[in-house]
Design a protein around this motif. Sequence first.
Motif, mmCIF file in Angstrom:
data_model
loop_
_atom_site.group_PDB
_atom_site.id
_atom_site.type_symbol
_atom_site.label_atom_id
_atom_site.label_comp_id
_atom_site.label_asym_id
_atom_site.label_seq_id
_atom_site.Cartn_x
_atom_site.Cartn_y
_atom_site.Cartn_z
ATOM 1 N N SER A 1 -4.902 2.294 -1.103
ATOM 2 C CA SER A 1 -3.338 1.926 -0.848
ATOM 3 C C SER A 1 -3.739 0.740 0.364
ATOM 4 N N THR A 2 -2.637 -0.174 0.653
ATOM 5 C CA THR A 2 -2.811 -0.936 1.723
ATOM 6 C C THR A 2 -2.562 -0.482 2.985
ATOM 7 N N ASP A 3 -2.159 0.625 3.094
ATOM 8 C CA ASP A 3 -1.897 1.350 4.450
ATOM 9 C C ASP A 3 -3.183 2.304 4.696
ATOM 10 N N GLU A 4 -4.040 2.149 3.806
ATOM 11 C CA GLU A 4 -5.551 3.026 3.969
ATOM 12 C C GLU A 4 -5.219 4.434 3.674
ATOM 13 N N THR A 5 -4.234 4.775 3.360
ATOM 14 C CA THR A 5 -3.826 6.253 2.942
ATOM 15 C C THR A 5 -4.691 6.636 1.592
ATOM 16 N N VAL A 6 -5.062 7.651 1.522
ATOM 17 C CA VAL A 6 -5.852 8.068 0.182
ATOM 18 C C VAL A 6 -4.801 9.224 -0.247
ATOM 19 N N TYR A 7 -4.252 9.018 -1.470
ATOM 20 C CA TYR A 7 -3.337 9.701 -2.182
ATOM 21 C C TYR A 7 -4.168 10.453 -3.164
ATOM 22 N N GLY B 1 0.454 13.840 -0.019
ATOM 23 C CA GLY B 1 -0.685 13.216 -0.864
ATOM 24 C C GLY B 1 -0.132 12.633 -2.007
ATOM 25 N N VAL B 2 1.243 12.224 -2.281
ATOM 26 C CA VAL B 2 1.642 11.622 -3.510
ATOM 27 C C VAL B 2 2.353 10.128 -3.087
ATOM 28 N N ARG B 3 1.781 9.440 -3.762
ATOM 29 C CA ARG B 3 2.445 7.950 -3.832
ATOM 30 C C ARG B 3 3.507 7.579 -4.718
ATOM 31 N N GLU C 1 -1.877 16.134 -14.328
ATOM 32 C CA GLU C 1 -1.664 15.700 -12.983
ATOM 33 C C GLU C 1 -0.248 15.427 -12.606
ATOM 34 N N ILE C 2 0.425 15.197 -13.879
ATOM 35 C CA ILE C 2 1.903 14.852 -13.493
ATOM 36 C C ILE C 2 2.415 15.868 -13.250
ATOM 37 N N ARG D 1 4.358 18.955 -6.118
ATOM 38 C CA ARG D 1 4.312 18.606 -4.904
ATOM 39 C C ARG D 1 5.546 17.796 -4.441
ATOM 40 N N LEU D 2 6.211 16.940 -5.207
ATOM 41 C CA LEU D 2 7.351 16.341 -5.166
ATOM 42 C C LEU D 2 8.637 17.330 -4.921
ATOM 43 N N ARG D 3 8.464 18.262 -5.493
ATOM 44 C CA ARG D 3 9.462 19.435 -5.338
ATOM 45 C C ARG D 3 9.512 19.939 -3.872
ATOM 46 N N ARG D 4 8.393 20.208 -3.572
ATOM 47 C CA ARG D 4 8.165 20.791 -2.173
ATOM 48 C C ARG D 4 8.554 19.503 -1.195
#
Length: 491
Positions: A100-106, A420-422, A477-478, A484-487
């Motif tokens: 990611s351009t913000d150096e975050t690892v997803y 951890g989800v982009r 993976e989906i 995680r998106l629900r959380r």
Amino acid sequence: MNVLTISLDSHSSTPLYEQIYSYIKNEIQDGGLPFRERLPSTRKLADYLQVSRTTVNMAYEQLVSEGYIEAIPHRGYFVCDLEGLVRLSPVSSYENRTESTDETVYDYDFSPHGVDLNSFPHNAWRKLSRDLLMEEDKYLFRLGDPQGEPELRRTIAGYLHQARGVNALPERIIVGAGNDFLLLLLCSMFGGGMKIAMESPTYRKAFDLFCNLSNEVQIVEMDEAGMRVDRLEETGAWLAYVMPSHQYPLGTVMPVKRRMQLLHWAAEKEGRYILEDDYDSEFRYKGKPIPALQGYDRNDRVIYIGTFSKSIAPSIRASYMVLPESLMDLYRRRARNISSTVSRVDQMLIAGFLNQGYYERHLNKMRAVYRGRHDVLLEELKSFREICRVSGENAGVHLLLTFTNGMTEEEAIRRAAGLGVRVYGLSGYYVDTLRTSSVSGHSLPLPSGQCECGMACPSGRNGDTVLLGYANLSEQEIRKAAKRLRRAWLR
């Protein structure tokens, strides 16, 4: 040299000579074997390691060829002076991480630009490559036709007519390395200063490219059918850039009535053209594929662009442009001296891939794969109905979620990233008015709310919306990412 420190593994898949070579090379690089250190003779080392002398010879020869050691006649092998040696550090594995351009690892990346590279047809591609290079035909390594290889252009013409309803003659097709190159070629043909109409939101790379080449870009309002032709008429543009079969990023399919209106606009005045970007028309999961706008054109006003990047792999970098007959003379005068940027070998590989039926089988496979992921994601999103609505289904490789509970796009992205989800915001695809005047070259006043870069950041223009691409995520993976998106969003 202390040969006792070399430990060989006869059960390893790595050949013994490579194990010897790697050990000595690492010792030299780490300073364990200093400059001018004499190595054991090949016979002595072979006897000690209980391997053939040929094995040791192969290791030494590789070290000599790379400049780590030198063979001095009648004296033996000695370590070379490696002052200034460039040593490449191992690159971290990215197999299970996302940049990611913000150096975050997803852990999970819903990129709308994703392609499933795990399904790449390696065996077919390998066979075609081997068969092609076995021919040992010198012509493959000569500079080819600037428009692209005739065989590939004939193949593309046949495919487009059958699959997309495009009226394409091989002599009107131009092959280039990606859509960006073809757009550059088009600007070269017209000499810059084009007055171009684009939708908003739209494909940002095309917008930036047109603006950076001193073209005047006018933004035209959209409705549920796509670009509004009444507003297009007001802009004074003479080139309209549209994606009628699957608009990016909204996923809108332009109905026949609007297509006819657009074609009528182009035919009304001399010199008007429509640029049709048909970037991912192969992936439709409900009903029949939508025919290309170019197939309806009876006035020779549509410039058609397509690509293999989505359907095969991004690195293939092979796109094609079908020019109207009325523009071929302009192309010959202004752009034919620009060589095709796709190698002849790659062009012939793609031609073989299509001609021998591999492409059709691959497309059928990928449609099934993407449809499965599309359906899984839709199923997972049912539990989000109380906070958002879903759009953009049944085609392409991404969906859109528009929040109805007051959550902002920025907050949704931030919450998802925290787990951890982009996900990707729609606002980044909106553009407003032109950035520079192609006549004066000076910046124009920015409208209210527009950034200095010329891009608008209109939070909530279509409601606060995020894009969820599913091409590079497995069904499992989906499901995990949706959990995680629900959380993140339903808490």
